[in-house]
Design an enzyme around this catalytic site. Structure first.
Site, mmCIF file in Angstrom:
data_model
loop_
_atom_site.group_PDB
_atom_site.id
_atom_site.type_symbol
_atom_site.label_atom_id
_atom_site.label_comp_id
_atom_site.label_asym_id
_atom_site.label_seq_id
_atom_site.Cartn_x
_atom_site.Cartn_y
_atom_site.Cartn_z
ATOM 1 N N SER A 118 -14.126 9.692 8.044
ATOM 2 C CA SER A 118 -14.816 10.893 7.570
ATOM 3 C C SER A 118 -16.241 10.960 8.112
ATOM 4 C CB SER A 118 -14.826 10.932 6.039
ATOM 5 O OG SER A 118 -15.518 9.820 5.494
ATOM 6 N N CYS A 119 -16.903 9.817 8.223
ATOM 7 C CA CYS A 119 -18.256 9.813 8.797
ATOM 8 C C CYS A 119 -18.228 10.217 10.268
ATOM 9 C CB CYS A 119 -18.887 8.439 8.631
ATOM 10 S SG CYS A 119 -19.412 8.071 6.944
ATOM 11 N N GLU A 120 -17.247 9.704 11.014
ATOM 12 C CA GLU A 120 -17.110 10.124 12.410
ATOM 13 C C GLU A 120 -16.964 11.636 12.502
ATOM 14 O OE1 GLU A 120 -14.009 9.752 16.177
ATOM 15 O OE2 GLU A 120 -13.752 8.440 14.428
#
Length: 276
Positions: A156-158
């Site tokens: 999700s951060c990517e």
């Protein structure tokens, strides 16, 4: 400290609140600890930085940010990552940082760069290595629930970095009036110490006192240079330099010729700027 070898002997490691630090420093670097400060303490943080920096000092701040349009809704509302990964963390707002600097410090933003998409590639590499080492992860005692949670966190951060919803900003924040040569300024390595300089517009040259080491002049053209070149020679110290900014390309040769006539030969030319 021991891992740094000889360099470690020149490092003091303190376990202290930033508001309690004392002393005076030429440079302050903060790498991704600002996410633990939170909007309610921006003023406290930058007040401490301003107090600790020397008059000629500068700060480099690296922080993960969320876009300013989303920040009012994000701030104060714990999300999944804050609940399970970074309790108490809060991504930064560049807009709120600039407001705090203006309210509480004598610092200004000189340079900003967003490395968010680079961080996306880093996260992709981390996720790949995580999956490649799942046996070692389980051997450390982490179960499938943790593995799913950590996988979601990395993925999700990517995605948020790739969407530019979050960013990884590096902000260079010098003290106002600092004379230190900063990143990407147009001074050569032979002029690392910036001499005293004055910047003027063409209409104010006759009112400037003499004795300046550097002169920066805006809006010069072939019509104004004939009258102003003698004034430049009067204003400058022996060995001083002039930077003529915004010279129309069609006037550059005439300006160059005129400066040479008054004993100020051109040493460097860039598009629209002439150094003599």
């Amino acid at each position: 400290r021991s891992r740094l070898g000889e360099a470690g002997s020149r490092i003091d490691v303190l376990r202290a609140d930033y508001r309690e630090l004392t002393g005076r420093y030429d440079k302050i670097v903060s790498i991704e600890m600002f996410e633990a400060v939170g909007l309610n303490h921006y003023d406290d943080y930058f007040t401490a930085v301003d107090r600790l920096l020397a008059p000629d000092g500068a700060m480099l701040l690296q922080t993960i940010s969320v876009d300013d349009q989303w920040f009012p809704k994000y701030q104060g509302t714990p999300d999944w990552i804050e609940k399970y990964i970074f309790p108490g963390g809060e991504l930064a707002s560049v807009g709120e940082i600039l407001k705090s600097l203006a309210r509480t410090t004598s610092l200004s933003m000189y340079y900003a760069e967003n490395w968010g998409t680079h961080y996306a590639r880093t996260l992709r590499a981390w996720r790949g290595r995580f999956h490649h080492n799942l046996a070692r992860v389980r051997a450390l005692g982490f179960d499938d629930r943790f593995i799913r949670m950590w996988d979601l966190y990395l993925a999700s951060c990517e995605a948020t970095f790739l969407e530019r919803h979050t960013g990884l900003f590096q902000l260079l924040l010098p003290k106002n009036g600092a004379q230190r040569v900063l990143f990407n300024e147009p001074w050569s390595d032979t002029h690392r110490q910036l001499p005293a300089a004055i910047g003027i517009f063409v209409g104010s040259a006759r009112s400037v006192a003499s004795g300046w080491a550097d002169l920066i002049v805006a809006n010069i053209n072939a019509e104004t240079i004939t009258n102003l070149a003698p004034e430049f020679k009067r204003i400058l110290k022996t060995g001083g330099r002039v930077i003529l900014c915004g010279v129309p390309i069609r006037h550059a040769d005439r300006v160059t010729e005129c400066m040479g006539t008054y004993g100020m030969p051109v040493t460097h030319r860039e598009e629209r700027d002439i150094w003599v």
